[in-house]
Write a protein that holds these residues in place. Sequence first.
Motif, PDB file in Angstrom:
ATOM      1  N   MET A   1       4.238  -8.945   3.536  1.00 39.33           N
ATOM      2  CA  MET A   1       3.640  -8.018   2.597  1.00 39.33           C
ATOM      3  C   MET A   1       2.669  -8.794   1.712  1.00 39.33           C
ATOM      4  SD  MET A   1       5.414  -5.569  -0.324  1.00 39.33           S
ATOM      5  CE  MET A   1       6.770  -5.272   0.729  1.00 39.33           C
ATOM      6  N   GLU A   2       1.506  -8.237   1.524  1.00 39.18           N
ATOM      7  CA  GLU A   2       0.475  -8.860   0.681  1.00 39.18           C
ATOM      8  C   GLU A   2       0.895  -8.781  -0.791  1.00 39.18           C
ATOM      9  OE1 GLU A   2      -3.122 -10.862   0.803  1.00 39.18           O
ATOM     10  OE2 GLU A   2      -2.318  -9.796   2.532  1.00 39.18           O
ATOM     11  N   THR A   3       0.563  -9.823  -1.556  1.00 41.42           N
ATOM     12  CA  THR A   3       0.887  -9.861  -2.979  1.00 41.42           C
ATOM     13  C   THR A   3      -0.390 -10.004  -3.787  1.00 41.42           C
ATOM     14  OG1 THR A   3       3.022 -10.916  -2.540  1.00 41.42           O
ATOM     15  CG2 THR A   3       2.156 -11.103  -4.763  1.00 41.42           C
ATOM     16  N   LEU A   4      -0.541  -9.141  -4.790  1.00 37.95           N
ATOM     17  CA  LEU A   4      -1.658  -9.227  -5.718  1.00 37.95           C
ATOM     18  C   LEU A   4      -1.116  -9.695  -7.061  1.00 37.95           C
ATOM     19  CD1 LEU A   4      -3.483  -5.833  -5.002  1.00 37.95           C
ATOM     20  CD2 LEU A   4      -4.057  -8.097  -4.118  1.00 37.95           C
ATOM     21  N   ARG A   5      -1.787 -10.653  -7.666  1.00 41.25           N
ATOM     22  CA  ARG A   5      -1.404 -11.119  -8.994  1.00 41.25           C
ATOM     23  C   ARG A   5      -2.379 -10.547 -10.008  1.00 41.25           C
ATOM     24  NH1 ARG A   5       0.129 -17.422  -7.899  1.00 41.25           N
ATOM     25  NH2 ARG A   5       1.866 -16.966  -6.484  1.00 41.25           N
ATOM     26  N   VAL A   6      -1.830  -9.921 -11.032  1.00 47.42           N
ATOM     27  CA  VAL A   6      -2.643  -9.280 -12.056  1.00 47.42           C
ATOM     28  C   VAL A   6      -2.479 -10.057 -13.352  1.00 47.42           C
ATOM     29  CG1 VAL A   6      -2.999  -7.158 -13.370  1.00 47.42           C
ATOM     30  CG2 VAL A   6      -2.385  -7.040 -10.951  1.00 47.42           C
ATOM     31  N   SER A   7      -3.581 -10.322 -14.025  1.00 53.45           N
ATOM     32  CA  SER A   7      -3.542 -10.984 -15.337  1.00 53.45           C
ATOM     33  C   SER A   7      -3.946  -9.981 -16.402  1.00 53.45           C
ATOM     34  CB  SER A   7      -4.484 -12.194 -15.371  1.00 53.45           C
ATOM     35  OG  SER A   7      -5.821 -11.768 -15.533  1.00 53.45           O
ATOM     36  N   SER A  14     -10.845  -2.770 -10.226  1.00 54.05           N
ATOM     37  CA  SER A  14     -10.881  -3.721  -9.108  1.00 54.05           C
ATOM     38  C   SER A  14      -9.509  -3.855  -8.457  1.00 54.05           C
ATOM     39  CB  SER A  14     -11.356  -5.086  -9.591  1.00 54.05           C
ATOM     40  OG  SER A  14     -12.667  -5.009 -10.087  1.00 54.05           O
ATOM     41  N   VAL A  15      -8.483  -3.961  -9.286  1.00 52.78           N
ATOM     42  CA  VAL A  15      -7.117  -4.063  -8.760  1.00 52.78           C
ATOM     43  C   VAL A  15      -6.762  -2.773  -8.009  1.00 52.78           C
ATOM     44  CG1 VAL A  15      -4.679  -4.332  -9.348  1.00 52.78           C
ATOM     45  CG2 VAL A  15      -6.411  -5.660 -10.573  1.00 52.78           C
ATOM     46  N   GLU A  30       2.678  -5.691  -2.877  1.00 50.55           N
ATOM     47  CA  GLU A  30       3.396  -6.054  -4.093  1.00 50.55           C
ATOM     48  C   GLU A  30       2.392  -6.481  -5.140  1.00 50.55           C
ATOM     49  OE1 GLU A  30       6.529  -8.957  -4.111  1.00 50.55           O
ATOM     50  OE2 GLU A  30       7.878  -7.612  -3.054  1.00 50.55           O
ATOM     51  N   VAL A  31       2.627  -6.051  -6.377  1.00 47.06           N
ATOM     52  CA  VAL A  31       1.764  -6.405  -7.498  1.00 47.06           C
ATOM     53  C   VAL A  31       2.619  -7.160  -8.503  1.00 47.06           C
ATOM     54  CG1 VAL A  31       0.295  -5.517  -9.339  1.00 47.06           C
ATOM     55  CG2 VAL A  31       0.344  -4.347  -7.124  1.00 47.06           C
ATOM     56  N   HIS A  32       2.230  -8.401  -8.841  1.00 44.42           N
ATOM     57  CA  HIS A  32       2.962  -9.222  -9.807  1.00 44.42           C
ATOM     58  C   HIS A  32       2.190  -9.297 -11.115  1.00 44.42           C
ATOM     59  CE1 HIS A  32       5.142 -11.760  -6.485  1.00 44.42           C
ATOM     60  NE2 HIS A  32       5.438 -10.473  -6.427  1.00 44.42           N
ATOM     61  N   ALA A  33       2.915  -9.210 -12.232  1.00 49.44           N
ATOM     62  CA  ALA A  33       2.305  -9.295 -13.550  1.00 49.44           C
ATOM     63  C   ALA A  33       3.237 -10.050 -14.491  1.00 49.44           C
ATOM     64  CB  ALA A  33       2.026  -7.902 -14.093  1.00 49.44           C
ATOM     65  N   ILE A  34       2.686 -11.019 -15.229  1.00 52.97           N
ATOM     66  CA  ILE A  34       3.457 -11.786 -16.219  1.00 52.97           C
ATOM     67  C   ILE A  34       2.859 -11.515 -17.590  1.00 52.97           C
ATOM     68  CG2 ILE A  34       4.151 -14.073 -17.007  1.00 52.97           C
ATOM     69  CD1 ILE A  34       3.904 -15.038 -14.113  1.00 52.97           C
ATOM     70  N   GLY A  35       3.664 -10.967 -18.475  1.00 49.71           N
ATOM     71  CA  GLY A  35       3.220 -10.703 -19.841  1.00 49.71           C
ATOM     72  C   GLY A  35       2.809  -9.259 -20.040  1.00 49.71           C
ATOM     73  N   ALA A  42      -1.779  -3.735 -14.772  1.00 55.58           N
ATOM     74  CA  ALA A  42      -1.210  -3.377 -13.473  1.00 55.58           C
ATOM     75  C   ALA A  42      -0.855  -1.888 -13.425  1.00 55.58           C
ATOM     76  CB  ALA A  42       0.029  -4.221 -13.181  1.00 55.58           C
ATOM     77  N   VAL A  43      -0.249  -1.379 -14.477  1.00 51.77           N
ATOM     78  CA  VAL A  43       0.137   0.035 -14.501  1.00 51.77           C
ATOM     79  C   VAL A  43      -1.105   0.920 -14.497  1.00 51.77           C
ATOM     80  CG1 VAL A  43       1.272   1.824 -15.872  1.00 51.77           C
ATOM     81  CG2 VAL A  43       2.386  -0.387 -15.544  1.00 51.77           C
ATOM     82  N   LYS A  44      -2.122   0.546 -15.258  1.00 51.16           N
ATOM     83  CA  LYS A  44      -3.374   1.313 -15.234  1.00 51.16           C
ATOM     84  C   LYS A  44      -3.978   1.298 -13.828  1.00 51.16           C
ATOM     85  CE  LYS A  44      -5.281  -0.609 -19.007  1.00 51.16           C
ATOM     86  NZ  LYS A  44      -6.278  -0.871 -20.070  1.00 51.16           N
ATOM     87  N   ALA A  45      -3.946   0.140 -13.173  1.00 48.70           N
ATOM     88  CA  ALA A  45      -4.495   0.029 -11.820  1.00 48.70           C
ATOM     89  C   ALA A  45      -3.753   0.928 -10.837  1.00 48.70           C
ATOM     90  CB  ALA A  45      -4.451  -1.422 -11.351  1.00 48.70           C
ATOM     91  N   LEU A  46      -2.444   1.010 -10.958  1.00 48.73           N
ATOM     92  CA  LEU A  46      -1.674   1.860 -10.046  1.00 48.73           C
ATOM     93  C   LEU A  46      -2.005   3.332 -10.258  1.00 48.73           C
ATOM     94  CD1 LEU A  46       1.756   0.006 -10.140  1.00 48.73           C
ATOM     95  CD2 LEU A  46       0.044  -0.026  -8.309  1.00 48.73           C
ATOM     96  N   ALA A  47      -2.194   3.725 -11.501  1.00 48.16           N
ATOM     97  CA  ALA A  47      -2.580   5.112 -11.779  1.00 48.16           C
ATOM     98  C   ALA A  47      -3.964   5.421 -11.197  1.00 48.16           C
ATOM     99  CB  ALA A  47      -2.568   5.362 -13.285  1.00 48.16           C
TER     100      ALA A  47
END
Length: 89
Positions: A1-7, A14-15, A30-35, A42-47
Amino acid sequence: METLRVSGKSRPNSVAGAVAALLRSQGRVEVHAIGPAAVNQAVKALAIARGYLLGDGLDLTVQPAFLKLDVADEERTALTFRVEGIRPG
């Protein structure tokens, strides 16, 4: 599964485009986010990605979970969003 890292500085549009493209081609990502700032982006991108997928007859489902990651020799807690494309029925 591909993983995207969001800052915290990631652009949600773009995400969202990357998420939508991966759901179309692979069906999941999978989308990973720290902080808090990264989780917000990340949540805005999913919406936004949901809107991108409507024209293809797809929707998405998201399962959030905590994940321990090693970043620069330091253990950090991240939020991971397991995203799957679905065809509403």
